[in-house]
Each structure stands twice: as C-alpha cells, then as structure tokens.
Design a protein around this motif. Structure first.
Motif, PDB file in Angstrom:
ATOM      1  N   GLU A  17       2.710 -10.566 -18.127  1.00 17.27           N
ATOM      2  CA  GLU A  17       2.121  -9.576 -19.026  1.00 17.27           C
ATOM      3  C   GLU A  17       1.758  -8.278 -18.307  1.00 17.27           C
ATOM      4  N   SER A  18       2.012  -8.186 -17.009  1.00 12.90           N
ATOM      5  CA  SER A  18       1.594  -7.004 -16.256  1.00 12.90           C
ATOM      6  C   SER A  18       2.641  -5.892 -16.344  1.00 12.90           C
ATOM      7  N   PHE A  19       2.279  -4.744 -15.788  1.00 13.36           N
ATOM      8  CA  PHE A  19       3.088  -3.540 -15.875  1.00 13.36           C
ATOM      9  C   PHE A  19       3.446  -3.050 -14.478  1.00 13.36           C
ATOM     10  N   CYS A  20       4.549  -2.327 -14.374  1.00  9.37           N
ATOM     11  CA  CYS A  20       4.897  -1.698 -13.104  1.00  9.37           C
ATOM     12  C   CYS A  20       3.925  -0.545 -12.858  1.00  9.37           C
ATOM     13  N   PRO A  21       3.873   0.005 -11.652  1.00  9.42           N
ATOM     14  CA  PRO A  21       2.902   1.074 -11.358  1.00  9.42           C
ATOM     15  C   PRO A  21       3.033   2.307 -12.244  1.00  9.42           C
ATOM     16  N   HIS A  22       4.216   2.488 -12.837  1.00 14.02           N
ATOM     17  CA  HIS A  22       4.422   3.678 -13.667  1.00 14.02           C
ATOM     18  C   HIS A  22       4.234   3.389 -15.151  1.00 14.02           C
ATOM     19  N   ARG A  29      11.724   8.609 -12.022  1.00 14.01           N
ATOM     20  CA  ARG A  29      12.911   8.833 -11.199  1.00 14.01           C
ATOM     21  C   ARG A  29      12.946  10.189 -10.496  1.00 14.01           C
ATOM     22  N   ASP A  30      11.875  10.944 -10.567  1.00 12.66           N
ATOM     23  CA  ASP A  30      11.799  12.246  -9.898  1.00 12.66           C
ATOM     24  C   ASP A  30      10.507  12.278  -9.090  1.00 12.66           C
ATOM     25  N   ILE A  31      10.628  12.171  -7.768  1.00 12.38           N
ATOM     26  CA  ILE A  31       9.439  12.067  -6.937  1.00 12.38           C
ATOM     27  C   ILE A  31       8.586  13.323  -7.011  1.00 12.38           C
ATOM     28  N   ARG A  32       9.217  14.487  -7.194  1.00  6.60           N
ATOM     29  CA  ARG A  32       8.428  15.718  -7.306  1.00  6.60           C
ATOM     30  C   ARG A  32       7.592  15.722  -8.577  1.00  6.60           C
ATOM     31  N   PHE A  33       8.151  15.179  -9.657  1.00  7.05           N
ATOM     32  CA  PHE A  33       7.373  15.075 -10.888  1.00  7.05           C
ATOM     33  C   PHE A  33       6.224  14.092 -10.718  1.00  7.05           C
ATOM     34  N   LEU A  34       6.483  12.975 -10.053  1.00  7.42           N
ATOM     35  CA  LEU A  34       5.421  11.996  -9.799  1.00  7.42           C
ATOM     36  C   LEU A  34       4.301  12.595  -8.957  1.00  7.42           C
ATOM     37  N   GLY A  38       0.782  -1.230   0.000  1.00  2.00           N
ATOM     38  CA  GLY A  38       0.000   0.000   0.000  1.00  2.00           C
ATOM     39  C   GLY A  38       0.811   1.276   0.000  1.00  2.00           C
ATOM     40  N   VAL A  39       2.058   1.212  -0.462  1.00  3.99           N
ATOM     41  CA  VAL A  39       2.888   2.416  -0.567  1.00  3.99           C
ATOM     42  C   VAL A  39       2.308   3.332  -1.636  1.00  3.99           C
ATOM     43  N   GLU A  40       2.384   4.652  -1.403  1.00  5.38           N
ATOM     44  CA  GLU A  40       1.876   5.620  -2.369  1.00  5.38           C
ATOM     45  C   GLU A  40       2.555   5.456  -3.722  1.00  5.38           C
ATOM     46  N   TRP A  41       1.775   5.658  -4.771  1.00  9.90           N
ATOM     47  CA  TRP A  41       2.272   5.522  -6.146  1.00  9.90           C
ATOM     48  C   TRP A  41       3.511   6.374  -6.371  1.00  9.90           C
ATOM     49  N   SER A  42       3.498   7.602  -5.899  1.00 10.56           N
ATOM     50  CA  SER A  42       4.600   8.520  -6.150  1.00 10.56           C
ATOM     51  C   SER A  42       5.874   8.145  -5.402  1.00 10.56           C
ATOM     52  N   ARG A  43       5.783   7.306  -4.369  1.00 12.11           N
ATOM     53  CA  ARG A  43       6.947   6.933  -3.569  1.00 12.11           C
ATOM     54  C   ARG A  43       7.468   5.533  -3.887  1.00 12.11           C
ATOM     55  N   HIS A  91       8.844   4.127  -6.538  1.00 12.88           N
ATOM     56  CA  HIS A  91      10.160   4.015  -7.184  1.00 12.88           C
ATOM     57  C   HIS A  91      11.275   4.212  -6.169  1.00 12.88           C
ATOM     58  N   GLU A  92      11.159   5.236  -5.368  1.00  7.25           N
ATOM     59  CA  GLU A  92      12.194   5.541  -4.378  1.00  7.25           C
ATOM     60  C   GLU A  92      12.383   4.396  -3.392  1.00  7.25           C
ATOM     61  N   GLU A  93      11.271   3.811  -2.935  1.00  8.76           N
ATOM     62  CA  GLU A  93      11.360   2.695  -1.989  1.00  8.76           C
ATOM     63  C   GLU A  93      11.917   1.442  -2.661  1.00  8.76           C
ATOM     64  N   ALA A  94      11.524   1.223  -3.927  1.00  7.42           N
ATOM     65  CA  ALA A  94      11.999   0.032  -4.650  1.00  7.42           C
ATOM     66  C   ALA A  94      13.499   0.091  -4.897  1.00  7.42           C
ATOM     67  N   GLU A  95      14.064   1.304  -4.997  1.00 11.20           N
ATOM     68  CA  GLU A  95      15.508   1.441  -5.167  1.00 11.20           C
ATOM     69  C   GLU A  95      16.254   0.782  -4.025  1.00 11.20           C
TER      70      GLU A  95
END
Length: 226
Positions: A125-130, A167-172, A93-98, A100-104
């Motif tokens: 066949e699925s996609f990442c959240p982005h 890769r830019d949380i502010r943009f997300l 349940g991590v926020e969509w915008s965060r 990528h940063e957590e997955a790093e």
C-alpha cells in the motif's frame, strides 16, 4: 516473473511506453525519442525489432500499443524501479531529487526474489518517493485518491500534492527547493492569462509561488474539500 528475454534496452522502451500511457499521453515515437534521449531513427529501428519480438505493435497513425507480453514486462520493471527508489531514499539515504536517476541503473538488476522481499519490507500500500503507488500506479492514484494535474485546479482550491513528475532532475531540484513534495498543502491564489498559477504553500508561508504550465502539468494533487 521471468524477464521473457527482453534486453535492458528493450525494457527501457517498454517502461517508457507504459509510463506515457499511465500519464494519459499518446505513446508515439517522437515522445519516446524525447523521453529516452535517443535519435528518431534509433527509435524507429528499436520499434521494428520489438514488433518482430511481439512486444508491441505500431498503428498506421503511429500510436504504439504494448502486447500482453510487453505490458507485463513493463509493469514488472516499473515496480522494480519504484522499489529501488524506496530502497535508495529510505534505507541508503539518497537525495529525493536523485532517486529516480539512480533507480534507473538499479532496476534491471533486482531479481524477482529480492523484489518480493522489498515489497514485503515497504508494503503493497506504500508509495514511491515521488508519490506513485508501488502497486497500481497512476491508475490507482487517480481512481482511489482522486489525483488530478495541478493545472486543472480552479482559483481558491485547497490541495495536497500527491505526485511529482520524476524524470527531470532539474525539475525535481526546483520543486524540492520550493517545498512542493508529496504531502505538501497548497492553495491556488490566481491563474493568469498565460495559465501561470500563483500558489501559497502551507499556512505559514507568506511569499506566493508562481508556476508555469510546464510545472503545473507535472504535479498531481488531490483537492481538499471543506
């Protein structure tokens, strides 16, 4: 697949190089320094070490090319990253915008056995959240889904958002507030002389959205044909 003894830092470099290639950018040390937020001398030193380790080579013009070994490690790490994003958003349940940063932080510690189970859980066949396919990446998104940058679209085009640069949380956070997540439908209303684009999101929204080239270059769409 074995890690082939690459360090965590080297894996980060390999993944960043592979992602530049996937986004059709020329991988050079200056872009790596920007993406990884490290100094140019640190990048130069790292590339020398990785050249000796036969993970990559640097051409006389400064273009970085991954070896077969380096490419395999990068692709494997990218898959673990996307699986981590799916796990974080869909299970934890991590926020969509965060995500990528957590997955790093998680990607380096997902074992091959766990990666196999996660891929089975989410589906090949699925996609990442982005919006990037778990398997096949941006090449598959362009080839099978006709993905193009929003900045390439003409006035009057109806589009569906396919992928957002992650890769830019502010943009997300910015595109999340606007509702420009994968799956969103937009129409291009206008393009100004400075390449700023005016969009309408969905059928119900009345207020237009204005996006600069810095934003429209970071959103991939597919055109919805009549």
């Amino acid at each position: 697949m074995p890690r082939q003894h690459a360090s965590v830092s080297q894996e980060d470099y390999l993944k960043a190089i592979w992602e530049l290639v996937q986004e059709e950018q020329v991988p050079i040390s200056a872009r790596l320094a920007e993406d990884l937020d490290v100094s140019p001398p640190a990048v130069t030193a790292a590339l020398k070490r990785m050249t000796r380790g036969r993970y990559l080579r640097v051409s006389r013009k400064g273009v970085i090319q991954l070896s077969a070994k380096g490419r395999a490690i990068a692709q494997h790490l990218v898959l673990r990253h996307r699986l981590a994003e799916k796990l974080l958003t869909e299970v934890i349940g991590v926020e969509w915008s965060r995500a990528h940063e957590e997955a790093e932080r998680l990607e380096h510690f997902i074992s091959d056995a766990v990666a196999v189970l996660l891929l089975k859980r989410f589906g090949k066949e699925s996609f990442c959240p982005h919006g990037v396919p778990l398997v096949g990446g941006m090449a598959r998104l362009r080839r099978h889904h006709g993905a193009r940058r929003l900045s390439e679209m003409t006035v009057g085009a109806d589009c569906e958002v396919m992928r957002v640069h992650e890769r830019d949380i502010r943009f997300l956070e910015f595109v999340s507030r606007l509702g420009l997540l994968p799956g969103a439908k937009v129409r291009v209303l206008a393009r100004e002389y400075d390449q700023t684009m005016t969009l309408r999101l969905g059928a119900a929204r009345t207020h237009p959205i204005h996006l600069s080239p810095a934003a429209t270059d970071r959103i991939w769409i597919r055109e919805i044909l009549p």
